[in-house]
Design an enzyme around this catalytic site. Structure first.
Site, PDB file in Angstrom:
ATOM      1  N   CYS A 116       0.818  -1.227   0.000  1.00  0.00           N
ATOM      2  CA  CYS A 116       0.000   0.000   0.000  1.00  0.00           C
ATOM      3  C   CYS A 116       0.851   1.277   0.000  1.00  0.00           C
ATOM      4  CB  CYS A 116      -0.946   0.003   1.191  1.00  0.00           C
ATOM      5  SG  CYS A 116      -2.092  -1.365   1.162  1.00  0.00           S
ATOM      6  N   HIS A 263      -3.350   7.199   3.139  1.00  0.00           N
ATOM      7  CA  HIS A 263      -3.731   5.932   2.521  1.00  0.00           C
ATOM      8  C   HIS A 263      -5.152   5.600   2.973  1.00  0.00           C
ATOM      9  CE1 HIS A 263      -4.005   1.893   1.270  1.00  0.00           C
ATOM     10  NE2 HIS A 263      -3.694   1.338   2.427  1.00  0.00           N
ATOM     11  N   ASN A 293     -10.138  -0.032  -0.053  1.00  0.00           N
ATOM     12  CA  ASN A 293      -8.674   0.085   0.023  1.00  0.00           C
ATOM     13  C   ASN A 293      -8.095  -0.429  -1.297  1.00  0.00           C
ATOM     14  OD1 ASN A 293      -5.946  -0.277   0.445  1.00  0.00           O
ATOM     15  ND2 ASN A 293      -6.158  -1.315   2.417  1.00  0.00           N
TER      16      ASN A 293
HETATM   17  N1  COA Z   1     -18.758  -9.016   8.201  1.00  0.00           N
HETATM   18  C1  COA Z   1     -19.302  -9.372   9.375  1.00  0.00           C
HETATM   19  N2  COA Z   1     -18.581  -9.829  10.405  1.00  0.00           N
HETATM   20  C2  COA Z   1     -17.257  -9.929  10.258  1.00  0.00           C
HETATM   21  C3  COA Z   1     -16.627  -9.560   9.051  1.00  0.00           C
HETATM   22  C4  COA Z   1     -17.430  -9.096   8.008  1.00  0.00           C
HETATM   23  N3  COA Z   1     -16.935  -8.724   6.820  1.00  0.00           N
HETATM   24  N4  COA Z   1     -15.299  -9.749   9.184  1.00  0.00           N
HETATM   25  C5  COA Z   1     -15.092 -10.207  10.428  1.00  0.00           C
HETATM   26  N5  COA Z   1     -16.276 -10.329  11.074  1.00  0.00           N
HETATM   27  C6  COA Z   1     -16.517 -10.785  12.431  1.00  0.00           C
HETATM   28  C7  COA Z   1     -15.404 -11.675  12.934  1.00  0.00           C
HETATM   29  O1  COA Z   1     -15.574 -12.996  12.458  1.00  0.00           O
HETATM   30  C8  COA Z   1     -15.583 -11.571  14.433  1.00  0.00           C
HETATM   31  O2  COA Z   1     -16.655 -12.390  14.815  1.00  0.00           O
HETATM   32  P1  COA Z   1     -16.554 -13.294  16.148  1.00  0.00           P
HETATM   33  O3  COA Z   1     -16.386 -12.288  17.248  1.00  0.00           O
HETATM   34  O4  COA Z   1     -17.833 -14.011  16.140  1.00  0.00           O
HETATM   35  O5  COA Z   1     -15.338 -14.136  15.931  1.00  0.00           O
HETATM   36  C9  COA Z   1     -16.041 -10.122  14.609  1.00  0.00           C
HETATM   37  O6  COA Z   1     -16.528  -9.693  13.328  1.00  0.00           O
HETATM   38  C10 COA Z   1     -14.947  -9.209  15.098  1.00  0.00           C
HETATM   39  O7  COA Z   1     -13.808  -9.496  14.313  1.00  0.00           O
HETATM   40  P2  COA Z   1     -12.459  -8.720  14.510  1.00  0.00           P
HETATM   41  O8  COA Z   1     -11.492  -9.210  13.504  1.00  0.00           O
HETATM   42  O9  COA Z   1     -12.090  -8.769  15.955  1.00  0.00           O
HETATM   43  O10 COA Z   1     -12.927  -7.257  14.139  1.00  0.00           O
HETATM   44  P3  COA Z   1     -12.165  -5.902  14.298  1.00  0.00           P
HETATM   45  O11 COA Z   1     -12.967  -4.983  15.127  1.00  0.00           O
HETATM   46  O12 COA Z   1     -10.717  -6.084  14.626  1.00  0.00           O
HETATM   47  O13 COA Z   1     -12.237  -5.336  12.795  1.00  0.00           O
HETATM   48  C11 COA Z   1     -10.921  -5.098  10.826  1.00  0.00           C
HETATM   49  C12 COA Z   1     -11.662  -6.052  11.751  1.00  0.00           C
HETATM   50  C13 COA Z   1     -10.290  -5.905   9.706  1.00  0.00           C
HETATM   51  C14 COA Z   1     -11.908  -4.091  10.237  1.00  0.00           C
HETATM   52  C15 COA Z   1      -9.825  -4.335  11.657  1.00  0.00           C
HETATM   53  O14 COA Z   1      -9.053  -5.263  12.395  1.00  0.00           O
HETATM   54  C16 COA Z   1      -8.941  -3.505  10.794  1.00  0.00           C
HETATM   55  O15 COA Z   1      -9.335  -2.478  10.299  1.00  0.00           O
HETATM   56  N6  COA Z   1      -7.661  -3.916  10.593  1.00  0.00           N
HETATM   57  C17 COA Z   1      -6.757  -3.251   9.684  1.00  0.00           C
HETATM   58  C18 COA Z   1      -6.993  -3.784   8.296  1.00  0.00           C
HETATM   59  C19 COA Z   1      -6.312  -2.982   7.216  1.00  0.00           C
HETATM   60  O16 COA Z   1      -6.407  -1.791   7.171  1.00  0.00           O
HETATM   61  N7  COA Z   1      -5.625  -3.688   6.300  1.00  0.00           N
HETATM   62  C20 COA Z   1      -4.993  -3.101   5.191  1.00  0.00           C
HETATM   63  C21 COA Z   1      -3.668  -2.561   5.556  1.00  0.00           C
HETATM   64  S1  COA Z   1      -2.934  -1.727   4.209  1.00  0.00           S
END
Ligand code: COA
Length: 336
Positions: A116, A263, A293
């Site tokens: 990215c 970004h 993204n």
């Molecule tokens: N829709 C619905 N539920 C979802 C889901 C989706 N698309 N993706 C994950 N979940 C669920 C998970 O399975 C989990 O369920 P559980 O509690 O029953 O296991 C719950 O939502 C919480 O998951 P978690 O991974 O803890 O969520 P989070 O609050 O950490 O948010 C992200 C997840 C990915 C949005 C967050 O971690 C994030 O923004 N990370 C950075 C990602 C990023 O920017 N990447 C690119 C870098 S360049």
């Protein structure tokens, strides 16, 4: 403040024809919903390429717009740098196919892999090539067709990403029109990497270490894998470092910055960055809702989008900050 060596003379972007909304993903059988995706990321839709919309196709389309914007012909381009993690072929670089598509016969063309941070690192390479006198006009592209490397059955990752290309023409400041004495261009430039974090966000297989095989396909190891929470933590930390360092190096304060173009990974990361930097969200340009993204393409798409909305008039001081897989991160401060 240092005298600028290079400036951004033109911008453009291109995205695939097909927009896929959060509701479309849910309708197609993914266990997700619009409210979850919007609340966690700010994303409402993303663009997804059809087979004819290759990386070369999108990159060339964005480049033609940037070249027209800068008034630069294909023959004037000395170097093409294409930041991407999704080249059309494993060999050769996609940048050479873009060169052929544009008819930029004089150019040296290569891809740059920084996930990215790909456009930001590429812009820094362009500035360096201009500083040494090796190039006067560089076409810097960030482009991705991430839809081909995300696992569409993995709701943790696939909802986040989108396809697209953003292009910029970066030129030596010597080419400014006669009589124009304003200092504009790249005022500071900062970049870092931390390879200890390589497997927080990666594509385990398909490279030399783990070539494609039946086992790879069975275990879906050819697709992007991510430790979402860890990536989030490091993203916030590196964006804070990137904004601080760019300001220090340019001897500027947050109050001097007119616009931040971060970004476009995730609304929550952008909000945390604003809070750390002490820059109000009203000075952040955000379009993640419409594009998702797009990795290396996200900043140049956002810049072209902001300019088309009249948000970057001449004289505007813009802070760019990026982070991505690797980990890679960095920043630029540019006066337009
Ligand atoms: N829709 C619905 N539920 C979802 C889901 C989706 N698309 N993706 C994950 N979940 C669920 C998970 O399975 C989990 O369920 P559980 O509690 O029953 O296991 C719950 O939502 C919480 O998951 P978690 O991974 O803890 O969520 P989070 O609050 O950490 O948010 C992200 C997840 C990915 C949005 C967050 O971690 C994030 O923004 N990370 C950075 C990602 C990023 O920017 N990447 C690119 C870098 S360049």
């Amino acid at each position: 403040m240092k005298r600028p060596i290079a400036y951004i003379a033109g911008t453009g972007y291109a995205v695939p024809r097909r927009a896929v909304t959060n509701d479309d993903l849910a309708k197609n059988g993914l266990d997700t919903n619009d409210a979850w995706i919007r609340d966690r990321t700010g994303i409402g839709q993303r663009y997804v390429s059809d087979p004819d919309e290759t990386l070369t196709h999108l990159s060339a389309a964005a480049s033609r717009i940037a070249m027209a914007d800068a008034g630069v012909s294909a023959g004037e381009i000395d170097v093409i740098v294409l930041g991407t993690a999704t080249p059309d072929h494993l060999l050769p670089a996609t940048a050479v196919e873009v060169q052929a598509a544009l008819g930029a016969g004089r150019a040296m063309a290569f891809d740059l892999g920084a996930a990215c941070s790909g456009w930001l690192y590429s812009a820094q390479v362009a500035e360096g090539l201009i500083a040494t006198g090796m190039a006067k006009t560089v076409l810097v592209i960030g482009a991705e067709v991430l839809s081909t490397i995300v696992d569409w059955t993995d709701r943790n990752t696939c909802v986040l990403f989108g396809d697209g290309a953003g292009a910029t023409i970066i030129r030596s400041v010597k080419t400014l029109p006669k009589g124009d004495t304003r200092e504009r261009g790249i005022l500071s430039s900062y970049g870092r990497s931390d390879g200890n974090l390589y497997d927080l966000l990666w594509r385990p297989a398909g490279g030399v270490a783990e070539p494609f095989s039946d086992k790879v396909y069975e275990e879906r190891r050819q697709y992007v894998r991510m430790e979402g929470r860890e990536v989030f933590k490091h993203a916030v930390r590196s964006m804070a470092d990137a904004t601080d360092r760019a300001l220090d190096m340019a001897k500027l304060t947050p109050a001097d910055i007119d616009l931040v173009i971060p970004h476009q990974a995730n609304m929550r990361i952008i909000e945390a960055t604003a809070k750390h930097a002490g820059i109000d969200m009203s000075r952040f340009f955000v379009n993640v809702e419409r594009f998702g993204n797009t990795s290396a393409a996200s900043i140049p798409i956002a810049l072209a989008d902001a300019r088309s909305q009249g948000l970057v008039p001449e004289g505007t001081l813009v802070l760019f900050a990026a982070f991505g897989a690797g980990f890679t991160w960095g920043s630029l401060i540019v006066r337009f």
